[in-house]
Enzyme design. Structure first.
Site, PDB file in Angstrom:
ATOM      1  N   GLY A  57       0.727  -1.117  -0.064  1.00 42.38           N
ATOM      2  CA  GLY A  57       0.070   0.030  -0.162  1.00 42.38           C
ATOM      3  C   GLY A  57       0.829   1.207   0.011  1.00 42.38           C
ATOM      4  O   GLY A  57       1.978   1.007   0.337  1.00 42.38           O
ATOM      5  N   CYS A  84       5.521  -5.833   1.505  1.00 43.01           N
ATOM      6  CA  CYS A  84       5.825  -4.705   1.446  1.00 43.01           C
ATOM      7  C   CYS A  84       5.171  -3.922   2.767  1.00 43.01           C
ATOM      8  O   CYS A  84       5.450  -3.975   3.859  1.00 43.01           O
ATOM      9  CB  CYS A  84       5.505  -3.948   0.252  1.00 43.01           C
ATOM     10  SG  CYS A  84       6.274  -2.563   0.123  1.00 43.01           S
ATOM     11  N   TYR A  85       4.128  -2.988   2.269  1.00 43.24           N
ATOM     12  CA  TYR A  85       3.480  -2.323   3.365  1.00 43.24           C
ATOM     13  C   TYR A  85       2.781  -3.205   4.698  1.00 43.24           C
ATOM     14  O   TYR A  85       2.685  -3.181   5.793  1.00 43.24           O
ATOM     15  CB  TYR A  85       2.230  -1.487   2.927  1.00 43.24           C
ATOM     16  CG  TYR A  85       1.317  -0.745   4.090  1.00 43.24           C
ATOM     17  CD1 TYR A  85       1.917   0.387   4.783  1.00 43.24           C
ATOM     18  CD2 TYR A  85       0.213  -1.446   4.642  1.00 43.24           C
ATOM     19  CE1 TYR A  85       1.242   1.186   5.704  1.00 43.24           C
ATOM     20  CE2 TYR A  85      -0.329  -0.417   5.518  1.00 43.24           C
ATOM     21  CZ  TYR A  85       0.012   0.509   6.044  1.00 43.24           C
ATOM     22  OH  TYR A  85      -0.615   1.345   7.003  1.00 43.24           O
ATOM     23  N   HIS A 171       8.249  -7.277  -3.640  1.00 46.76           N
ATOM     24  CA  HIS A 171       6.911  -7.612  -4.340  1.00 46.76           C
ATOM     25  C   HIS A 171       7.055  -9.163  -5.117  1.00 46.76           C
ATOM     26  O   HIS A 171       7.472  -8.962  -6.134  1.00 46.76           O
ATOM     27  CB  HIS A 171       6.287  -6.706  -5.297  1.00 46.76           C
ATOM     28  CG  HIS A 171       5.829  -5.413  -4.587  1.00 46.76           C
ATOM     29  ND1 HIS A 171       4.426  -5.320  -4.019  1.00 46.76           N
ATOM     30  CD2 HIS A 171       6.424  -4.366  -4.235  1.00 46.76           C
ATOM     31  CE1 HIS A 171       4.308  -4.242  -3.573  1.00 46.76           C
ATOM     32  NE2 HIS A 171       5.484  -3.459  -3.408  1.00 46.76           N
ATOM     33  N   GLU A 173       4.617 -10.608  -6.290  1.00 50.09           N
ATOM     34  CA  GLU A 173       3.590 -10.920  -7.428  1.00 50.09           C
ATOM     35  C   GLU A 173       4.017 -10.280  -8.837  1.00 50.09           C
ATOM     36  O   GLU A 173       3.456 -10.555  -9.776  1.00 50.09           O
ATOM     37  CB  GLU A 173       2.546 -10.283  -6.856  1.00 50.09           C
ATOM     38  CG  GLU A 173       2.364  -8.794  -6.649  1.00 50.09           C
ATOM     39  CD  GLU A 173       3.120  -8.104  -5.401  1.00 50.09           C
ATOM     40  OE1 GLU A 173       3.675  -8.928  -4.598  1.00 50.09           O
ATOM     41  OE2 GLU A 173       2.389  -7.072  -4.920  1.00 50.09           O
ATOM     42  N   SER A 225     -23.762  -7.627 -25.724  1.00 46.57           N
ATOM     43  CA  SER A 225     -23.332  -6.616 -26.129  1.00 46.57           C
ATOM     44  C   SER A 225     -22.088  -6.891 -27.402  1.00 46.57           C
ATOM     45  O   SER A 225     -21.773  -6.043 -27.912  1.00 46.57           O
ATOM     46  CB  SER A 225     -22.250  -5.732 -25.039  1.00 46.57           C
ATOM     47  OG  SER A 225     -21.192  -6.594 -24.916  1.00 46.57           O
ATOM     48  N   GLY A 226     -21.853  -8.188 -27.594  1.00 45.89           N
ATOM     49  CA  GLY A 226     -20.793  -8.714 -28.365  1.00 45.89           C
ATOM     50  C   GLY A 226     -19.474  -9.055 -27.768  1.00 45.89           C
ATOM     51  O   GLY A 226     -18.657  -9.430 -28.333  1.00 45.89           O
ATOM     52  N   GLY A 227     -19.502  -8.522 -26.549  1.00 49.95           N
ATOM     53  CA  GLY A 227     -18.243  -8.561 -25.801  1.00 49.95           C
ATOM     54  C   GLY A 227     -18.231 -10.063 -24.833  1.00 49.95           C
ATOM     55  O   GLY A 227     -19.162 -10.604 -24.851  1.00 49.95           O
ATOM     56  N   VAL A 228     -16.838 -10.171 -24.449  1.00 54.67           N
ATOM     57  CA  VAL A 228     -16.758 -11.660 -23.749  1.00 54.67           C
ATOM     58  C   VAL A 228     -17.406 -11.727 -22.575  1.00 54.67           C
ATOM     59  O   VAL A 228     -18.210 -12.904 -22.471  1.00 54.67           O
ATOM     60  CB  VAL A 228     -15.253 -11.887 -23.809  1.00 54.67           C
ATOM     61  CG1 VAL A 228     -14.447 -10.812 -22.667  1.00 54.67           C
ATOM     62  CG2 VAL A 228     -15.067 -13.286 -23.151  1.00 54.67           C
ATOM     63  N   ASP A 229     -17.873 -10.692 -21.727  1.00 50.18           N
ATOM     64  CA  ASP A 229     -18.216 -10.966 -20.234  1.00 50.18           C
ATOM     65  C   ASP A 229     -19.746 -11.163 -20.313  1.00 50.18           C
ATOM     66  O   ASP A 229     -20.375 -12.255 -20.218  1.00 50.18           O
ATOM     67  CB  ASP A 229     -18.350  -9.742 -19.596  1.00 50.18           C
ATOM     68  CG  ASP A 229     -16.762  -9.203 -19.366  1.00 50.18           C
ATOM     69  OD1 ASP A 229     -15.855  -9.984 -19.849  1.00 50.18           O
ATOM     70  OD2 ASP A 229     -16.412  -8.197 -19.149  1.00 50.18           O
ATOM     71  N   SER A 230     -20.363 -10.332 -21.359  1.00 50.33           N
ATOM     72  CA  SER A 230     -22.004 -10.744 -21.201  1.00 50.33           C
ATOM     73  C   SER A 230     -22.099 -12.051 -22.229  1.00 50.33           C
ATOM     74  O   SER A 230     -23.211 -12.682 -21.838  1.00 50.33           O
ATOM     75  CB  SER A 230     -22.608  -9.513 -22.045  1.00 50.33           C
ATOM     76  OG  SER A 230     -22.333  -9.270 -23.246  1.00 50.33           O
ATOM     77  N   THR A 231     -21.280 -12.376 -23.037  1.00 55.23           N
ATOM     78  CA  THR A 231     -21.449 -13.553 -23.979  1.00 55.23           C
ATOM     79  C   THR A 231     -21.259 -14.847 -22.882  1.00 55.23           C
ATOM     80  O   THR A 231     -22.348 -15.776 -22.854  1.00 55.23           O
ATOM     81  CB  THR A 231     -20.594 -13.591 -25.107  1.00 55.23           C
ATOM     82  OG1 THR A 231     -20.821 -12.401 -25.888  1.00 55.23           O
ATOM     83  CG2 THR A 231     -21.119 -14.964 -25.856  1.00 55.23           C
ATOM     84  N   LYS A 370     -10.883 -11.515 -15.616  1.00 54.95           N
ATOM     85  CA  LYS A 370     -11.069 -11.678 -17.094  1.00 54.95           C
ATOM     86  C   LYS A 370     -10.386 -12.644 -17.647  1.00 54.95           C
ATOM     87  O   LYS A 370     -10.841 -13.332 -18.498  1.00 54.95           O
ATOM     88  CB  LYS A 370     -10.668 -10.344 -17.578  1.00 54.95           C
ATOM     89  CG  LYS A 370     -11.021 -10.058 -19.130  1.00 54.95           C
ATOM     90  CD  LYS A 370     -12.217  -9.054 -19.489  1.00 54.95           C
ATOM     91  CE  LYS A 370     -12.572  -8.499 -20.476  1.00 54.95           C
ATOM     92  NZ  LYS A 370     -13.437  -7.836 -20.551  1.00 54.95           N
TER      93      LYS A 370
END
Ligand code: XMP
Length: 514
Positions: A57, A84-85, A171, A173, A225-231, A370
């Site tokens: 942080g 870290c923090y 870090h 990650e 919407s044609g996008g990956v999430d809604s599909t 995603k």
């Protein structure tokens, strides 16, 4: 209480890398969630984690408003890893001491492991790590041992093996830490003893079962919407309730060339979705007439979309549920350490909740990042053309036309977009860049074509690389690709006599021009 799967909890102190920690852990097939630092202790206990990670942080533990957790958290009998923090707060709360460093340490450092530790198994005696801190731990808590150092940091890692508490000043990650994944995996599998049991295929069957039970014979609707999430959200729901899912695709006239028809074809032929195409281009154009301000454009488009969706949804009788492609990053409560952040753009996503309908929400992707949604999509048969599509903003081409939007300008931009997309795909770059698109700038400049003076508009090309759209770098496209795009745009599209390439990163610019 017996748990169905292993779980790690990440406590967020506002680091820009918190989500990255979570994604890394999920890549190791371990389920994890992120809670803000000020979550009630009972909520943290109820999560029943096998291990707790305290994120980094931007604050200093001795700041007046520094984010802190209750010291009680350390009474939970689970392994802890402070990053870290997170390490500093551990030191601070457990009796150590943190002070500003003489020199801020930012970037690569060479880590020397000075004491054998389970955390560093497989890392060798020294290793390159990524540091980003202004404070250092000058006194470690009682019964802790320093296990690694860098040139400027005497306590680059510490641990209490007995209490199963570990801290890293660097870090693990981020990709620049050479054995970061090994360190995180050592914490997960050797110290927290979790199982790698987060399987996306189990997720699919579990989610399909859950939706089936929740909807239980009723109906659901979904805005595509044609996008990956809604599909992917719709296809998962469709697997559960078949034709009791009705989808609506609103063509707002702000889409790219042939987009509406091609996604409809995928929806109907490849994915067997029951979907109605609503052509509302005329309505959107009418409402956008004379509007040049980007935020007003967004508001108009967002509102009209909801109005049309509600009207269509009301025509379907007996609907109780609304399916949305909300992702995990949208639901993580963000930690605002610097106070309220100002709104730069009021992003709205297609499918923003129509309140009037009073529907219950189904959000099958709420727990996912995603990249996990893409894997699931692939496993349930969503074609690559949808899975690998570059992000496209809800307000579509309207925010890629600077100033007023009309049919003529949209047609010009659509043609330019088709050329750019074709050339980027031909060069094999379509899924290497985050986004690549033209912007229509209706400012006239002078040119010369066939010995004649021209006075026409400008197209700007924008291509960026990015991991998440939050920050981005302009893509170093080859001059030959830029030249081909430029000459094709000018020779194939009437009204354009100049093409420029946008070489700004985000920040200070944003990805979209509006
Ligand atoms: P900016 O322009 O803010 O964009 O750097 C970051 C990402 O968000 C997308 N974007 C939007 N998406 N509605 C959306 O659904 C919007 O109003 C909107 N504005 C920007 C942009 O394409 C990029 O991927």
């Amino acid at each position: 209480m017996k748990k169905s799967r292993s779980k790690i909890l990440i406590i967020d102190f506002g680091s820009q890398y918190t989500q990255l920690i979570a994604r890394k852990i999920r890549e190791s097939k371990v389920y994890c969630e992120i809670y803000p630092f000020n979550s009630p202790l009972d909520k943290i206990k109820d999560f029943n984690a096998d291990g707790i990670i305290l994120s980094g942080g931007p604050s200093s533990v001795y700041d007046k408003d520094a984010p802190v957790v209750s010291k009680e958290i350390f009474k939970l009998e689970v392994p802890f890893l402070g990053i870290c923090y997170g390490m500093q707060i551990m030191a601070h709360l457990l009796g150590g001491e943190v002070m500003p460093a003489k020199n801020r340490e930012y970037g690569h450092s060479n880590l020397k492991i000075i004491k054998e530790s389970k955390l560093f198994k497989g890392c060798g005696k020294s290793s390159r790590v990524w540091m980003s801190h202004g404070d250092i731990i000058v006194k470690i808590p009682h019964s802790f041992t320093v296990t690694a150092q860098t040139e400027t940091c005497d306590a680059a890692s510490f641990e209490s093996r007995e209490k199963k508490m570990y801290g890293l000043q660097f870090h693990p990650e981020v990709i620049h830490t050479a054995c970061g994944t090994t360190i995180l995996n050592n914490f997960l599998f050797d110290i927290a003893k979790v199982k790698g049991d987060w399987e996306l295929n189990d997720f699919i069957s579990g989610k399909v079962g859950e939706i089936k039970e929740a909807v239980s014979g009723k109906m659901a609707i979904c805005a595509l919407s044609g996008g990956v999430d809604s599909t992917v959200a719709a296809v998962l729901t469709n697997l559960a309730i078949k034709d009791r899912l009705k989808c609506i695709f609103v063509d707002n006239g702000l889409l790219r060339e042939t987009e509406a028809n091609s996604v409809m074809k995928y929806y109907r032929e490849n994915l067997n979705l029951h979907v109605k195409l609503v052509n509302a281009s005329g309505l959107f154009l009418k409402e956008l007439k004379g509007v040049a301000d980007p935020e007003r454009k967004r508001k108009i488009i967002g509102k009209l979309f909801i109005k049309i969706f509600e009207k269509e949804a009301e025509k379907i009788k007996g609907v109780n549920f609304l399916v949305q492609g909300t992702l995990y990053p949208d639901v993580i409560e963000s930690v605002k350490v610097f106070g309220a952040s100002s709104i730069i753009k009021s992003h709205h996503n297609v499918g923003g909740l129509p309140k009037k309908l009073n529907l219950k929400l189904i959000e099958p992707l709420r727990e996912l990042f995603k990249d996990e949604v893409r894997i699931i999509g692939k496993n349930i048969g969503v074609p690559d053309e949808i899975i690998k599509r570059q992000p496209f903003p809800g307000p579509g081409l309207a925010i890629r036309i600077i100033g007023e939007v009309d049919k003529r300008r949209l047609d010009v931009l659509r043609k330019a977009d088709a050329i750019v997309t074709e050339e980027i795909k031909k060069a094999g770059l379509y899924d290497k860049v985050w986004q690549s698109f033209p912007v229509l700038v209706p400012v006239k400049t002078v040119g010369v074509m066939g010995d004649k003076r021209s006075y026409e508009s400008l197209i700007a090309l924008r291509a960026v690389t990015s991991a998440d759209g939050m920050t981005a770098d302009f893509a170093k496209l080859d001059y030959d690709i830029l030249r081909t795009c430029s000459s094709r745009i000018i020779s194939e599209i009437k009204g354009i006599n100049r093409v420029v390439y946008d070489i700004t990163s985000k920040p200070p610019s944003t990805i979209e021009w509006e």
